[in-house]
Design a protein around this motif. Structure first.
Motif, PDB file in Angstrom:
ATOM      1  N   PRO A 196       0.821  -1.220   0.000  1.00 34.46           N
ATOM      2  CA  PRO A 196       0.000   0.000   0.000  1.00 34.46           C
ATOM      3  C   PRO A 196       0.853   1.266   0.000  1.00 34.46           C
ATOM      4  CG  PRO A 196      -0.034  -1.050   2.169  1.00 34.46           C
ATOM      5  CD  PRO A 196       0.725  -1.967   1.268  1.00 34.46           C
ATOM      6  N   VAL A 197       0.360   2.262  -0.711  1.00 33.91           N
ATOM      7  CA  VAL A 197       1.071   3.539  -0.846  1.00 33.91           C
ATOM      8  C   VAL A 197       0.127   4.660  -0.384  1.00 33.91           C
ATOM      9  CG1 VAL A 197       1.825   5.154  -2.646  1.00 33.91           C
ATOM     10  CG2 VAL A 197       2.561   2.787  -2.717  1.00 33.91           C
ATOM     11  N   PRO A 198       0.638   5.666   0.349  1.00 33.62           N
ATOM     12  CA  PRO A 198      -0.241   6.770   0.736  1.00 33.62           C
ATOM     13  C   PRO A 198      -0.829   7.463  -0.497  1.00 33.62           C
ATOM     14  CG  PRO A 198       1.863   6.911   1.885  1.00 33.62           C
ATOM     15  CD  PRO A 198       2.016   5.852   0.851  1.00 33.62           C
ATOM     16  N   GLU A 199      -2.108   7.782  -0.393  1.00 36.83           N
ATOM     17  CA  GLU A 199      -2.769   8.495  -1.484  1.00 36.83           C
ATOM     18  C   GLU A 199      -3.608   9.627  -0.902  1.00 36.83           C
ATOM     19  OE1 GLU A 199      -3.616   5.413  -5.076  1.00 36.83           O
ATOM     20  OE2 GLU A 199      -4.831   5.109  -3.278  1.00 36.83           O
ATOM     21  N   ALA A 200      -3.838  10.627  -1.747  1.00 35.78           N
ATOM     22  CA  ALA A 200      -4.768  11.711  -1.394  1.00 35.78           C
ATOM     23  C   ALA A 200      -6.009  11.515  -2.250  1.00 35.78           C
ATOM     24  CB  ALA A 200      -4.118  13.056  -1.704  1.00 35.78           C
ATOM     25  N   ALA A 201      -7.175  11.528  -1.608  1.00 41.43           N
ATOM     26  CA  ALA A 201      -8.437  11.399  -2.347  1.00 41.43           C
ATOM     27  C   ALA A 201      -9.263  12.648  -2.075  1.00 41.43           C
ATOM     28  CB  ALA A 201      -9.198  10.161  -1.883  1.00 41.43           C
TER      29      ALA A 201
END
Ligand SMILES: C[S@@+](CC[C@H](N)C(=O)[O-])C[C@H]1O[C@@H](n2cnc3c(N)ncnc32)[C@H](O)[C@@H]1O
Length: 312
Positions: free
Chosen positions: A302-307
């Motif tokens: 898993p990779v940090p994401e901005a939604a």
């Protein structure tokens, strides 16, 4: 430019961007893990990035000492995120915590907020590519819509650093705003920034939990950036946001996905999970954005994401 011209990445001109140059020099000299992060941001996003970043830096960190302290705060903030992210990659869960625990450890811990959390978060809005891409989406999908509609006022909930409120006040010269947060440190940091940027006379802050009694007048335009993942019950909070919105109002609401941090409680694994909460709280989707922090080290990690979502 002719197609066969070699690409020339944008480079910081020291005399035009003294604040950014000072920060780049400090990171290079003292925080080697972030030695080239400013140059990478400049090369990736060019002059608009530097033009937006420079006044914010100068407003909040106008001296060499202030820049050095902000870089130190950013380094602790980023290192802590990296450590927690490594544990998250292993466990696939955030370290269990309640909003009450996070509040006393983080939001009501003045020293931690002013020295690490808020300077770190502020710099990350520009230095982390997914954070800056979210700002670009905010500009194109929300600020432009406000401009076209002749927006007169806005509300931001969970102001944190005050960056988004500050951008709105600077980009839309006639607008007024109100910012709500539960943390006195976020309130103070925001007021300092907006005062130094010369826009504080069009803004007021309130220490207030948005799930309590709605504020009057209700908001026509509402912004809430990176608060949902900090809560025990994001849907109850989203319903609180809706109660603060006037009929026909629009909102810009974001959440961090797969991003471990000391105060991240609710784990969103993908944008659909956030959207499901927005719909459950009664919102309708207009458009959305997802940006990743970096490429995964291996398939499935898993990779940090901005939604981010524009909803009404
Ligand atoms: C990650 S920061 C938000 C980032 C901020 N929007 C920015 O652009 O810098 C989280 C903020 O949410 C605030 N917060 C947490 N729980 C809240 C609640 N129930 N109501 C209002 N604010 C809350 C915290 O005090 C903190 O300032």
């Amino acid at each position: 430019m002719a197609d066969n011209q070699p690409f020339q990445p944008f480079q910081l001109d020291r005399s035009r961007y003294p604040g950014l140059t000072r920060m780049a020099d400090t990171l290079r000299a003292k925080h080697r893990f972030a030695a080239d992060i400013v140059d990478r941001g400049a090369a990736l996003f060019g002059a608009p990035w530097a033009d937006e970043f420079e006044p914010v830096l100068n407003a909040l960190f106008p001296t060499e000492e202030a820049v050095a302290a902000a870089c130190k705060g950013y380094a602790s903030f980023a290192m802590q995120s990296m450590r927690l992210q490594a544990a998250f990659e292993r466990d696939r869960a955030y370290k269990a915590k309640t909003h009450e625990q996070a509040s006393s450890e983080v939001y009501f811990n003045e020293e931690h907020m002013m020295q690490e959390y808020l300077p770190g978060l502020l710099l990350s809005h520009f230095l982390w590519p997914h954070h800056y891409r979210q700002l670009q989406f905010f500009d194109s999908a929300f600020v432009q819509a406000m401009r076209v509609a002749g927006a007169r006022s806005f509300m931001e909930v969970g102001i944190g650093t005050g960056l988004y409120s500050g951008l709105l006040l600077r980009k839309l010269p006639g607008i007024t705003g109100v910012g709500l947060d539960i943390s006195p440190s976020s309130q103070r940091f925001t007021e300092t920034q907006l005062g130094a940027l010369g826009v504080a006379d069009r803004y007021r802050t309130e220490l207030r939990d948005v799930t309590a009694e709605p504020l009057e007048p209700k908001a026509d335009w509402l912004v809430c950036v990176e608060v949902l993942e900090h809560l025990d019950d994001p849907v109850a909070f989203l319903r609180g946001l809706r109660r603060n919105m006037a009929p026909g109002a629009k909102a810009f609401i974001t959440a961090a996905l797969n991003a471990a941090h000391a105060d991240h409680i609710y784990l969103y694994r993908n944008g659909d999970e956030v959207l499901a909460h927005l719909l459950e709280a009664g919102f309708t989707l207009e458009q959305s954005f997802i940006g990743s922090a970096y490429k995964p080290s291996a398939a499935g990690v898993p990779v940090p994401e901005a939604a981010a979502f524009v909803v009404f």
